[in-house]
Design an enzyme around this catalytic site. Structure first.
Site, PDB file in Angstrom:
ATOM      1  N   ALA A 151      50.955  30.587  32.739  1.00  0.00           N
ATOM      2  CA  ALA A 151      52.063  31.232  32.007  1.00  0.00           C
ATOM      3  C   ALA A 151      51.488  32.322  31.115  1.00  0.00           C
ATOM      4  O   ALA A 151      50.352  32.248  30.668  1.00  0.00           O
ATOM      5  CB  ALA A 151      52.795  30.193  31.176  1.00  0.00           C
ATOM      6  N   CYS A 196      51.511  45.055  44.203  1.00  0.00           N
ATOM      7  CA  CYS A 196      52.084  44.255  45.298  1.00  0.00           C
ATOM      8  C   CYS A 196      53.257  43.386  44.883  1.00  0.00           C
ATOM      9  O   CYS A 196      54.387  43.627  45.318  1.00  0.00           O
ATOM     10  CB  CYS A 196      50.995  43.382  45.916  1.00  0.00           C
ATOM     11  SG  CYS A 196      49.742  44.358  46.763  1.00  0.00           S
TER      12      CYS A 196
HETATM   13  C1  UDX Z   1      48.538  39.736  45.372  1.00  0.00           C
HETATM   14  C2  UDX Z   1      48.358  38.531  46.318  1.00  0.00           C
HETATM   15  O1  UDX Z   1      47.702  37.476  45.610  1.00  0.00           O
HETATM   16  C3  UDX Z   1      47.550  38.945  47.532  1.00  0.00           C
HETATM   17  O2  UDX Z   1      47.451  37.865  48.430  1.00  0.00           O
HETATM   18  C4  UDX Z   1      48.241  40.128  48.213  1.00  0.00           C
HETATM   19  O3  UDX Z   1      47.470  40.573  49.298  1.00  0.00           O
HETATM   20  C5  UDX Z   1      48.455  41.264  47.225  1.00  0.00           C
HETATM   21  O4  UDX Z   1      49.161  40.795  46.090  1.00  0.00           O
HETATM   22  P1  UDX Z   1      46.979  40.976  43.598  1.00  0.00           P
HETATM   23  O5  UDX Z   1      48.125  41.923  43.373  1.00  0.00           O
HETATM   24  O6  UDX Z   1      45.606  41.525  43.750  1.00  0.00           O
HETATM   25  O7  UDX Z   1      47.247  40.104  44.907  1.00  0.00           O
HETATM   26  O8  UDX Z   1      46.970  40.003  42.349  1.00  0.00           O
HETATM   27  P2  UDX Z   1      47.164  38.441  42.047  1.00  0.00           P
HETATM   28  O9  UDX Z   1      45.856  37.839  41.781  1.00  0.00           O
HETATM   29  O10 UDX Z   1      48.053  37.801  43.027  1.00  0.00           O
HETATM   30  O11 UDX Z   1      47.929  38.554  40.661  1.00  0.00           O
HETATM   31  C6  UDX Z   1      49.193  39.197  40.554  1.00  0.00           C
HETATM   32  C7  UDX Z   1      49.698  39.184  39.140  1.00  0.00           C
HETATM   33  O12 UDX Z   1      50.107  37.867  38.781  1.00  0.00           O
HETATM   34  C8  UDX Z   1      48.708  39.619  38.078  1.00  0.00           C
HETATM   35  O13 UDX Z   1      49.368  40.479  37.156  1.00  0.00           O
HETATM   36  C9  UDX Z   1      48.291  38.334  37.417  1.00  0.00           C
HETATM   37  O14 UDX Z   1      47.903  38.527  36.078  1.00  0.00           O
HETATM   38  C10 UDX Z   1      49.578  37.524  37.504  1.00  0.00           C
HETATM   39  N1  UDX Z   1      49.369  36.070  37.458  1.00  0.00           N
HETATM   40  C11 UDX Z   1      48.629  35.440  38.413  1.00  0.00           C
HETATM   41  C12 UDX Z   1      49.976  35.322  36.446  1.00  0.00           C
HETATM   42  O15 UDX Z   1      50.673  35.863  35.579  1.00  0.00           O
HETATM   43  N2  UDX Z   1      49.793  33.971  36.432  1.00  0.00           N
HETATM   44  C13 UDX Z   1      49.058  33.317  37.369  1.00  0.00           C
HETATM   45  O16 UDX Z   1      48.950  32.094  37.286  1.00  0.00           O
HETATM   46  C14 UDX Z   1      48.447  34.076  38.395  1.00  0.00           C
END
Ligand code: UDX
Length: 442
Positions: free
Chosen positions: A259, A267
């Site tokens: 959170a 993406c």
């Molecule tokens: C994502 C997908 O994970 C990946 O499989 C796809 O190919 C592209 O989109 P990415 O955009 O690199 O990858 O980031 P990711 O690690 O998924 O995080 C996305 C966002 O969610 C970030 O802003 C991160 O801070 C946020 N996040 C992630 C949270 O707020 N809480 C979490 O528990 C996990």
């Protein structure tokens, strides 16, 4: 194999270098001559751990080169990957398909011998079937120019690892024209397949939907825990303890239950919007109405942090001195696309605060988006004489800050931990007022 990769952004450049590492001969293609020149010199135009080394290794070995000339790629390669962007259309939720369409319209007429095109970009369901037909129509070799869809799941920050050792491979095949697509894809990915990486073949529509569903699920998981965080905030409960507890259930799992400020990047936000837009076009918009709420919960986190900041500085943000630590949408990336961190920095600035931003890697990109923000040279300088510190991206550099030393630099020792990533006790023991998201203040 001889491979071309169209598009040399986070996805394409990493895929090109990864394919070279697997032993293929690779040519990367992009319409941006400045980008191609840098890549050809062995320089990666963005931050991605491990990629500069891999790129230089294969540019030097001659196994990897770059060009702006699609004809050169068509002449050289037998397999062509499409890794260009599908950003959100301006003023609409739908994906902008013009870059993908342009690759097909440029490449297909140049295919004078049998070739397989594998799409990697995230596209609205139905795109691949449309493109497969267009390729057959435009290519001089006709039916011998084939198209499959091979979605990419790499995460920024782990892109090299995810490319070389993917957790699964998915291939969509045009069932009416199966041709050589599967055979060629199996040869490209022989290394991963030999390590028993699941290789799933399906139809084109399913392959396209696998990708958007995966991202929609991840976004939903994050917004789920952030919605629960809202309830925790008014009940004095602690969302981090709660996530640990429910995460032990293997059916739920602890990953993506972090959170905080919510999701951003190139993406997740645009993919859930494009998914909703496509469902609307297909007449099943109700199926994905919940994603609108996923988006709303996510955007509310940013409002919440701005409100918390106002409260902590005495009600009015005007004139408040605030350090925002982090600008990238997540750590180990310089990507500021739809970054929650940069968004709140910008909002605080517009509300009249004196905002100082620091990020270990994303300063240049952040400055391009928000040239009027103050950018500090380090986390410590950003925090000098501030009324409030906000940790907005969980870089390890911020997690490891010494709260005792930092307390001496600020005017008021108040920290909002926008990513619930700081060692709470250390900060409170050092005399800070610590505010996590979905956690009680201490
Ligand atoms: C994502 C997908 O994970 C990946 O499989 C796809 O190919 C592209 O989109 P990415 O955009 O690199 O990858 O980031 P990711 O690690 O998924 O995080 C996305 C966002 O969610 C970030 O802003 C991160 O801070 C946020 N996040 C992630 C949270 O707020 N809480 C979490 O528990 C996990």
């Amino acid at each position: 194999m001889r491979i071309s990769v169209f598009g040399t952004g986070y996805l394409g450049a990493t895929h090109a270098a990864g394919m070279a590492e697997l032993g293929h001969e690779v040519i990367g293609v992009d319409i941006d001559p400045a980008k191609i020149e840098r890549l050809q010199r062995g320089e990666v135009p963005f931050f991605e751990p491990g990629l500069p080394e891999l790129l230089r290794k294969h540019v030097d070995s001659g196994r990897l080169r770059f060009t702006t000339d699609a004809a050169e790629a068509a002449e050289f390669a037998d397999v062509h990957f499409i890794g260009v962007g599908t950003p959100q259309k301006k003023g609409e939720n739908a994906a902008d398909m013009r870059f993908v369409d342009a690759v097909i319209d440029t490449l297909a007429p140049l295919l004078t011998r049998p070739a397989v095109i594998l799409g990697k970009s995230t596209v609205p369901v139905g795109t691949a079937a449309r493109l497969a037909a267009r390729v057959r129509e435009l290519a001089p070799v006709g039916e011998q120019a084939e198209l499959g869809w091979n979605p990419e799941f790499l995460r920024e920050g782990f892109a090299v690892e995810d490319t070389l050792r993917p957790d699964r491979l998915v291939l969509g095949i045009d069932k009416a024209h199966p041709g050589r697509v599967e055979e060629v894809a199996r040869e490209v990915y022989a290394d991963a397949i030999s390590r028993d990486t699941p290789f799933l073949t399906t139809d084109l529509a399913t392959a396209e939907l696998v990708k958007v569903s995966a991202n929609a699920f991840l976004a939903t998981k994050i917004s789920f825990i952030n919605a629960v965080a809202e309830v925790c905030e008014v009940t004095g409960a602690d969302v981090a303890d709660l996530a640990d507890a429910i995460g032990h259930d293997v059916r739920i799992g602890r990953k993506f239950l972090g959170a905080g400020l919510g999701f951003g990047g190139g993406c997740l936000p645009k993919d859930i919007r494009a998914f909703m837009a496509r469902a609307g076009e297909l007449g099943v918009d109700q199926a994905l109405t919940f994603l609108r709420e996923v988006d709303n919960v996510n955007m509310r986190r940013r409002d919440h942090v701005v409100d918390l900041a106002a409260r902590e500085v005495g009600g009015s943000l005007k004139g408040a001195r605030i350090a925002v630590l982090g600008a990238a949408f997540k750590p180990n990336s310089d990507d500021v696309r739809d970054s929650p961190a940069l968004d709140i920095a910008g909002r605080l600035h517009l509300a009249g605060s004196d905002v100082r931003v620091f990020d270990p890697e994303a300063m240049k990109n952040a400055e391009q988006v928000w040239p009027t923000l103050n950018f500090a040279e380090s986390a410590l300088t950003a925090c000098l004489d501030v009324d409030l510190v906000i940790v907005a991206t969980e870089w390890s550099e911020f997690r490891e800050l010494d709260p005792m030393a930092l307390k001496g630099r600020v005017t008021c020792p108040v920290v909002i931990d926008g990513r619930n990533c700081l060692p709470t006790e250390q900060w409170t023991d050092a005399g800070w007022r610590y505010i996590g998201l979905g956690r009680h203040a201490s």
